[in-house]
Write a protein that holds these residues in place. Structure first.
Motif: not given
Length: 440
Positions: A165-168, A196-199, A205-206
């Motif tokens: 959640k923190e990483e989105g 893969g952090m597409v969301h 973001s932290k």
């Protein structure tokens, strides 16, 4: 069937132990005679350890970063027929067991305190690498992703959900490798590292990742060497600008004259000749200081160390007897040693015996640097970036190729005046290259 033990060989030069820096095999691997099984690092260089038999690896004698004594067991291989040793017993093995905690995260269990043979461990403590096969098997089976496709909520520990959640990160997009597709922190790490952090919630973001990198092998040797030099040697550094215009014209002319028939000349062989001439007048600069015994050893031979960057870190290769070689001889030797250092074939004797060192960052160099002396030497010459700058000739500004040299000295044995004399001698020789007695 028998057990064949390969022990750490006697590497010579009075070396009693070496650091294990690479395993090239794993438990269960089949090896052939002369296959590379490990790489160890001495104070001088990396040394390959090959297999002397055909067989299957049954035991590994250490973790990366361990120090292993000469003659100590390094690896055991099961062979056809009789071996040369008995298998390592369980109470000699300090194996780590990979387990999963109640949150589904991979951890490494520690052996009990009464376990002996602390170095006799299998290299399975890297929990990330231990997970790789499981993760690939999971991804290879489309059924494991079916519930994700249908929008089912993925399994994950509360700490994993909080981090996601923190990483989105939408956990439905993360392949879990735990039971029933459970997502662990290691899975999140892989998802992030694979891009893969597409969301993510936003571009800012932290990032809470912490990567621990163990300092081993060549990097550790460099760290120890630099710490020793700075802790023991009070450095004095002199920076002087040098007009390289005439030397650069001479270098270009010589390279053009011998194009294709001789090695290409760089600045290094000219600097080596300048150092040879300068220490002829100041032998106290071509020396090593034994600070424990309180003795300065001045050398007749000028053995010039050349700091060479390799994939494994900085090596200082040594051109022996530069005083007895001409410009072309030194150029060929520098090229030969640099290639050997970069491809890992450098010999121990080519990394020892230096009496004074040259360091250069080449085209990446700055205007000035403060070189650290290669202990126990007493001087080092740093080459900085060359630039064309306008210089006043008494009547007008002329474009000149200027370069600063940064020279550091051991102030315990080299006075500031002597250091300045040495620097000015180097400057005058480089600015008037005919004084270097160039041959060819």
């Amino acid at each position: 069937m028998g057990i064949f033990t390969i022990r750490l060989p006697d590497i010579g030069e009075g070396i009693a132990e070496a650091e294990l820096v690479e395993w090239h095999v794993q438990l269960g691997d089949h090896v052939k005679e002369d296959d590379l099984v490990a790489v160890v690092m001495t104070d001088k260089a990396a040394v390959d350890v090959p297999s002397s038999v055909n067989g299957t690896v049954t035991w590994l004698g250490g973790e990366i970063g361990d120090h292993i004594a000469v003659g100590e067991r390094l690896i055991q291989i099961e062979v056809e027929g009789e071996g040369n040793d008995s298998p390592v017993s369980e109470n000699e093995t300090d194996s780590a067991e990979v387990v999963e905690n109640e949150e589904g995260d991979v951890e490494t269990s520690k052996p009990s305190e009464n376990t002996i043979g602390a170095k006799n461990v299998a290299p399975t403590v890297d929990t990330r690498s231990a997970n790789v096969r499981t993760r690939s098997e999971f991804k290879a089976n489309p059924k494991n992703m079916a519930s994700r496709v249908n929008g089912a909520k993925p399994l994950a520990a509360p700490s994993v959900r909080a981090r996601a959640k923190e990483e989105g990160i939408d956990l439905r997009n993360v392949a879990g490798t735990g039971p029933a597709g459970r997502v662990s922190h290691a899975d999140l790490n892989d998802f992030i590292e694979s891009g893969g952090m597409v969301h993510r919630r936003g571009a800012h973001s932290k990032n809470t990742k912490i990567k621990d990198v163990k300092v081993i092998g060549m990097r550790r040797k460099i760290a120890e060497k630099m710490a020793l030099s700075k802790s023991r040697i009070p450095h004095i550094t002199i920076v002087e600008e040098v007009d390289m215009t005439e030397l650069e014209e001479l270098r270009a002319a010589l390279n053009k004259k011998h194009n294709g028939t001789r090695v290409k000349l760089t600045l290094l062989p000219f600097m080596m000749r300048a150092i040879v001439e300068a220490v002829r007048e100041q032998p106290e600069l071509n020396a090593r200081y034994d600070d424990d015994a309180g003795i300065v050893h001045q050398f007749g031979s000028v053995n010039i160390g050349i700091a060479t960057q390799t994939d494994n870190g900085l090596n200082v290769t040594v051109v022996q007897h530069a005083e007895a070689a001409n410009l072309w001889d030194n150029a060929e030797k520098v090229t030969e040693l640099a290639e050997a250092a970069r491809d890992g074939t450098i010999r121990l004797e080519d990394l020892t015996g230096g009496t004074i060192t040259i360091t250069s960052l080449g085209a990446l160099g700055a205007i000035a640097t403060t070189p650290i002396i290669n202990h126990p030497e007493v001087a080092i010459v740093g080459i900085n970036k060359m630039q064309t700058r306008p210089m006043w000739d008494g009547q007008q500004f002329q474009p000149c190729k200027m370069m600063n040299i940064s020279c550091s000295f051991d102030h315990r044995v080299i006075d500031g005046w002597d250091a300045a004399v040495f620097v000015q001698k180097i400057k005058s020789l480089l600015e008037s290259p005919a004084m270097l007695f160039v041959e060819g």
